[in-house]
Scaffold this motif. Structure first.
Motif, PDB file in Angstrom:
ATOM      1  N   PRO A  91       0.820  -1.224   0.000  1.00 39.28           N
ATOM      2  CA  PRO A  91       0.000   0.000   0.000  1.00 39.28           C
ATOM      3  C   PRO A  91       0.845   1.261   0.000  1.00 39.28           C
ATOM      4  O   PRO A  91       1.982   1.286   0.454  1.00 39.28           O
ATOM      5  CB  PRO A  91      -0.800  -0.126   1.303  1.00 39.28           C
ATOM      6  CG  PRO A  91       0.090  -0.930   2.205  1.00 39.28           C
ATOM      7  CD  PRO A  91       0.813  -1.900   1.309  1.00 39.28           C
ATOM      8  N   THR A  92       0.229   2.294  -0.559  1.00 38.24           N
ATOM      9  CA  THR A  92       0.785   3.638  -0.437  1.00 38.24           C
ATOM     10  C   THR A  92      -0.056   4.388   0.599  1.00 38.24           C
ATOM     11  O   THR A  92      -0.858   3.807   1.317  1.00 38.24           O
ATOM     12  CB  THR A  92       0.754   4.368  -1.785  1.00 38.24           C
ATOM     13  OG1 THR A  92      -0.603   4.473  -2.228  1.00 38.24           O
ATOM     14  CG2 THR A  92       1.557   3.609  -2.818  1.00 38.24           C
ATOM     15  N   ALA A  93       0.110   5.695   0.650  1.00 36.05           N
ATOM     16  CA  ALA A  93      -0.576   6.461   1.686  1.00 36.05           C
ATOM     17  C   ALA A  93      -2.091   6.452   1.515  1.00 36.05           C
ATOM     18  O   ALA A  93      -2.835   6.593   2.490  1.00 36.05           O
ATOM     19  CB  ALA A  93      -0.067   7.902   1.685  1.00 36.05           C
ATOM     20  N   LEU A  99      -7.868  -4.056   0.634  1.00 36.82           N
ATOM     21  CA  LEU A  99      -8.091  -4.169  -0.805  1.00 36.82           C
ATOM     22  C   LEU A  99      -6.858  -4.721  -1.511  1.00 36.82           C
ATOM     23  O   LEU A  99      -6.959  -5.563  -2.409  1.00 36.82           O
ATOM     24  CB  LEU A  99      -8.467  -2.805  -1.377  1.00 36.82           C
ATOM     25  CG  LEU A  99      -8.751  -2.760  -2.888  1.00 36.82           C
ATOM     26  CD1 LEU A  99      -9.917  -3.664  -3.240  1.00 36.82           C
ATOM     27  CD2 LEU A  99      -9.019  -1.329  -3.346  1.00 36.82           C
ATOM     28  N   LEU A 100      -5.684  -4.278  -1.107  1.00 32.69           N
ATOM     29  CA  LEU A 100      -4.458  -4.771  -1.729  1.00 32.69           C
ATOM     30  C   LEU A 100      -4.186  -6.222  -1.340  1.00 32.69           C
ATOM     31  O   LEU A 100      -3.601  -6.976  -2.117  1.00 32.69           O
ATOM     32  CB  LEU A 100      -3.292  -3.883  -1.325  1.00 32.69           C
ATOM     33  CG  LEU A 100      -3.356  -2.440  -1.838  1.00 32.69           C
ATOM     34  CD1 LEU A 100      -2.136  -1.657  -1.386  1.00 32.69           C
ATOM     35  CD2 LEU A 100      -3.465  -2.404  -3.353  1.00 32.69           C
TER      36      LEU A 100
END
Length: 390
Positions: A91-93, A99-100
């Motif tokens: 994940p990013t911010a 979801l990922l």
């Protein structure tokens, strides 16, 4: 030159045909990419047609290429397949972790192993890279639907109407109703209708498909410097006319497409086999079985006057002239992934281990001819000297 003037579709077809022809001429030219790839594959199989064994010399061929390639492959594949996941999303911010996590499971469990034979795809990809200079994988989203029939029996009028209301997209395949008299709570006989109905449900079974493209079927611009710097990148393959018509392409265009001709291949026997199959299908009494040339890929051009960008196309025809069957803005309809083990600067086609190993195999295969020289000098005993040719 007016850069704001868009290209018409005829100009796009001309551009695609010219780029494909130029790319194939470069690859299949004398002593270039195709010749080196054919030699590498021949040497891997132990066939050295460019080094026939003369009479009196050994016919055994060295297997340096096969031995080293077979040692490299397991180590290379272990890098990708030794872990639990072939890929993992981080994940990013702004991306939710859950979801990922679902996307990671979908890619590894469904796309890589259920919908595709992931390990086999990786093996073929790595083999082509080590022996054929570049391995190419094609990823597409295949739209596919299946029809599932479901039968309901003995439904009352209310249940029947409710079923049709709940499933408005289903097609009624069969329906029959039976009316009979039944006695109500008050003892009065009333008519009651029961329904037997069969509904056809359209089920979406679309999948992400991953294919290994034979190296001779991959086309990229002659002057491409890497996998991003190109004018055209496509897959030159074959399809039956019946398949194209089922996909909704215009019949008047499909019927004019030329017969498929197999690309240059290492094995002459395999070439003869493919040519015979193509002639048989072309002369078949069923025109739907005729195989035609199809180009599926990406081209950079400016057909709408808004600047050069990538467009997705499907075209039929040989390299002299192609006819567009589909042309739309590129939105990852097809994705090509290329793997070159030893890339060269400013060139798409680099080197591979088989290029160097084939030279070593050639040297190791050469066997000297035994040549005996008999000394007939009367002052010396009879001696036979062994000599190898220079």
């Amino acid at each position: 030159m007016n850069t704001d003037k868009p290209m018409d579709l005829d100009a796009v077809e001309t551009l695609i045909g010219r780029e494909i022809r130029d790319a194939l001429d470069y690859v299949n030219g004398s002593d270039t990419i195709a010749g080196q790839r054919d030699r590498n594959l021949e040497y891997y199989r132990g066939e050295m047609n460019d080094l026939p064994a003369p009479k009196g010399r050994s016919a055994i061929t060295d297997r340096t290429v096969a031995n080293y390639i077979n040692m490299m492959l397991p180590s290379l594949l272990r890098v990708f397949t030794s872990g639990k996941n072939i890929a993992e999303y981080w994940p990013t911010a702004s991306e939710p972790v859950e979801l990922l996590r679902i996307a990671t499971r979908y890619i590894n469990d469904v796309v890589f192993r259920k919908d595709n034979r992931g390990e086999v795809v990786l093996y073929q990809w790595a083999f082509d890279a080590l022996v054929q200079k570049v391995g190419v994988v094609k990823a597409v989203w295949e739209e596919k639907y299946e029809t599932k029939n479901e039968t309901f029996a003995g439904l009352s009028e209310m249940e029947f109407q409710a079923l049709l209301f709940q499933r408005p997209n289903d097609e009624v395949v069969a329906h029959s109703g039976q009316t009979q008299l039944v006695t109500g709570p008050d003892g009065v006989a009333v008519e009651s209708t029961t329904h037997d109905v069969t509904l056809a449900t359209k089920v979406n079974v679309s999948t992400a498909r991953i294919y290994n493209i034979p190296t001779e079927e991959f086309v990229i611009s002659r002057n491409a410097r890497d996998d991003e710097d190109f004018v055209i990148k496509s897959h030159r393959t074959k399809k039956m006319t019946g398949e194209l018509l089922a996909e909704g392409y215009p019949q008047d265009i499909v019927e004019t497409l030329p017969d498929y001709q197999p690309p240059v291949n290492t094995s002459n026997a395999e070439n003869r086999y493919k040519n015979e199959i193509t002639r048989t299908q072309a002369s078949s009494s069923d025109p739907m079985l005729r195989e035609v040339v199809i180009h599926d890929g990406i081209v950079k051009c400016d057909p709408d006057g808004k600047g050069v960008r990538e467009w997705y196309f499907v075209a039929g025809g040989d390299e002299s002239r192609v006819k567009l069957l589909k042309f739309e803005e590129y939105k990852c309809q097809v994705v090509f992934a290329e793997f070159c083990p030893n890339p060269l600067p400013h060139s798409f086609y680099g080197l591979c281990p088989a290029d160097d190993l084939s030279e070593l195999q050639r040297v190791c295969t050469v066997r000297p001819v035994r040549c005996w020289i008999t000394c007939t000098c009367p002052t010396l005993p009879s001696v036979r000297f062994y000599s190898a040719p220079s």
